[in-house]
Design an enzyme around this catalytic site. Structure first.
Site, PDB file in Angstrom:
ATOM      1  N   GLU A  23     -23.826  -6.327 -26.201  1.00 55.83           N
ATOM      2  CA  GLU A  23     -23.854  -6.956 -27.520  1.00 55.83           C
ATOM      3  C   GLU A  23     -22.441  -7.355 -27.917  1.00 55.83           C
ATOM      4  O   GLU A  23     -21.468  -6.733 -27.487  1.00 55.83           O
ATOM      5  CB  GLU A  23     -24.426  -5.964 -28.536  1.00 55.83           C
ATOM      6  CG  GLU A  23     -24.674  -6.518 -29.922  1.00 55.83           C
ATOM      7  CD  GLU A  23     -25.242  -5.469 -30.870  1.00 55.83           C
ATOM      8  OE1 GLU A  23     -25.436  -5.806 -32.054  1.00 55.83           O
ATOM      9  OE2 GLU A  23     -25.467  -4.319 -30.434  1.00 55.83           O
ATOM     10  N   GLY A  35     -12.161  -8.259 -23.227  1.00 58.82           N
ATOM     11  CA  GLY A  35     -11.060  -8.216 -22.280  1.00 58.82           C
ATOM     12  C   GLY A  35     -11.563  -7.976 -20.879  1.00 58.82           C
ATOM     13  O   GLY A  35     -12.767  -7.855 -20.632  1.00 58.82           O
ATOM     14  N   PRO A  37      -0.893   6.703 -18.652  1.00 61.87           N
ATOM     15  CA  PRO A  37      -1.517   6.943 -17.350  1.00 61.87           C
ATOM     16  C   PRO A  37      -3.009   7.250 -17.404  1.00 61.87           C
ATOM     17  O   PRO A  37      -3.744   6.921 -16.473  1.00 61.87           O
ATOM     18  CB  PRO A  37      -0.730   8.157 -16.814  1.00 61.87           C
ATOM     19  CG  PRO A  37       0.582   8.097 -17.507  1.00 61.87           C
ATOM     20  CD  PRO A  37       0.291   7.552 -18.873  1.00 61.87           C
ATOM     21  N   ASP A  38      -3.466   7.866 -18.490  1.00 58.63           N
ATOM     22  CA  ASP A  38      -4.867   8.271 -18.562  1.00 58.63           C
ATOM     23  C   ASP A  38      -5.695   7.384 -19.492  1.00 58.63           C
ATOM     24  O   ASP A  38      -6.801   7.768 -19.876  1.00 58.63           O
ATOM     25  CB  ASP A  38      -4.966   9.721 -19.029  1.00 58.63           C
ATOM     26  CG  ASP A  38      -4.322   9.939 -20.400  1.00 58.63           C
ATOM     27  OD1 ASP A  38      -3.637   8.998 -20.896  1.00 58.63           O
ATOM     28  OD2 ASP A  38      -4.486  11.028 -20.981  1.00 58.63           O
ATOM     29  N   GLU A  68     -16.580 -14.660 -24.789  1.00 54.06           N
ATOM     30  CA  GLU A  68     -17.275 -13.890 -25.825  1.00 54.06           C
ATOM     31  C   GLU A  68     -17.615 -14.724 -27.058  1.00 54.06           C
ATOM     32  O   GLU A  68     -18.514 -14.360 -27.814  1.00 54.06           O
ATOM     33  CB  GLU A  68     -16.420 -12.687 -26.240  1.00 54.06           C
ATOM     34  CG  GLU A  68     -16.055 -11.751 -25.100  1.00 54.06           C
ATOM     35  CD  GLU A  68     -17.256 -11.114 -24.426  1.00 54.06           C
ATOM     36  OE1 GLU A  68     -18.367 -11.169 -24.982  1.00 54.06           O
ATOM     37  OE2 GLU A  68     -17.084 -10.567 -23.322  1.00 54.06           O
ATOM     38  N   ARG A  79       0.821  -1.214   0.000  1.00 52.23           N
ATOM     39  CA  ARG A  79       0.000   0.000   0.000  1.00 52.23           C
ATOM     40  C   ARG A  79       0.858   1.268   0.000  1.00 52.23           C
ATOM     41  O   ARG A  79       0.333   2.364  -0.196  1.00 52.23           O
ATOM     42  CB  ARG A  79      -0.922  -0.003   1.214  1.00 52.23           C
ATOM     43  CG  ARG A  79      -1.980  -1.101   1.183  1.00 52.23           C
ATOM     44  CD  ARG A  79      -2.715  -1.217   2.494  1.00 52.23           C
ATOM     45  NE  ARG A  79      -1.791  -1.561   3.587  1.00 52.23           N
ATOM     46  CZ  ARG A  79      -2.173  -1.701   4.855  1.00 52.23           C
ATOM     47  NH1 ARG A  79      -3.446  -1.508   5.195  1.00 52.23           N
ATOM     48  NH2 ARG A  79      -1.281  -2.025   5.778  1.00 52.23           N
ATOM     49  N   GLU A 138     -11.140 -14.720 -21.567  1.00 52.08           N
ATOM     50  CA  GLU A 138     -11.954 -13.646 -22.134  1.00 52.08           C
ATOM     51  C   GLU A 138     -12.447 -14.009 -23.535  1.00 52.08           C
ATOM     52  O   GLU A 138     -13.590 -13.747 -23.890  1.00 52.08           O
ATOM     53  CB  GLU A 138     -11.149 -12.348 -22.175  1.00 52.08           C
ATOM     54  CG  GLU A 138     -10.862 -11.741 -20.808  1.00 52.08           C
ATOM     55  CD  GLU A 138     -12.115 -11.199 -20.136  1.00 52.08           C
ATOM     56  OE1 GLU A 138     -13.137 -11.007 -20.828  1.00 52.08           O
ATOM     57  OE2 GLU A 138     -12.071 -10.961 -18.912  1.00 52.08           O
TER      58      GLU A 138
END
Length: 250
Positions: A127, A54, A96-97, A74, A13, A70
């Protein structure tokens, strides 16, 4: 401090949290066109957007196992059907974003397979569809999946130049014309039938004859076509270059 004491005192942490996901770019050929598996997200973030199948890697699985899970969820594939799929790591994506929830690193995978079944959306999707690659611009994609798809398509086209992976889009036995159709579909270029036939047979270990032929001739009649199976080559030498790259090499 020995290792046991170090691990006992270690506090994860104290470091920023980072999650790991897998995304799968699954490609197959349907109705003579290259198709990509997409799901429409049923919840935020990017609710209603289209995305690659995913999800988060579970604590008890490695990356490949997560990608296979995954894909199975599907497509409904399992057992022998899933073993027919060629699966390889494509790359890692960790801007990062890229995910508004938290820092998420995705390990993308590329999958090739013939005759994959109609998809069935998992619990977190509204879907699931096989979409022609040519129709991708009509869909709003989530996260950075547009970049991942672009990278995957280039990898697939390049792999067909230097490896025998085109055979993974075909049945166990196939004709040279069927193999040529895979190259034309993935590359998006028509190829000269005679030149292609000559090049394929000149590459050691690419294909091997089964000694059998098709039951009937072509659509316009003519002799029956010989049937081939994948050979034992792992790399193609000489390579089968895309037409544009072939001109550059010259």
């Amino acid at each position: 401090m020995n290792e046991q004491d170090f691990l006992a005192a270690y506090d994860p942490r104290a470091y920023p949290s980072v999650a790991v996901t897998v995304d799968v770019v699954a490609l197959t050929i349907r109705d003579g066109a290259l198709h990509l598996l997409l799901i429409r997200r049923g919840h935020p973030p990017f609710e209603g957007h289209w995305a690659l199948p995913g999800g988060f890697v579970r604590p008890d699985e490695d990356l490949t196992a997560g990608a296979r899970r995954e894909l199975a969820e599907e497509t409904g594939l399992g057992g022998e059907g899933l073993r027919r799929v060629h699966l390889e790591q494509l790359g890692s994506y960790g801007a990062p974003d890229r995910d508004p929830r938290m820092r998420v690193v995705s390990i993308a995978h590329l999958a090739f397979a013939p005759d994959l079944p109609d998809p069935a959306a998992g619990t977190d999707a509204d879907e699931a569809i096989w979409l022609p690659v040519t129709a991708l611009t009509s869909r709003q994609l989530a996260f950075d999946h547009g970049r991942i798809i672009d990278d995957a398509l280039e990898r697939a086209r390049s792999k067909l130049e230097y490896t025998p992976l085109a055979t993974r889009f075909l049945a166990a036995e196939f004709t040279i014309s069927e193999l040529r159709a895979v190259y034309e579909t993935v590359w998006g270029h028509p190829l000269h039938a005679g030149n292609f036939h000559r090049k394929v047979l000149s590459v050691p270990g690419f294909v091997e004859s089964t000694g059998a032929s098709t039951e009937h001739g072509g659509a316009r009649g003519g002799p029956r076509a010989r049937l081939y199976r994948p050979g034992d080559a792992r790399l193609l030498h000489p390579a089968l270059l895309r037409p544009a790259r072939e001109e550059t090499v010259r």
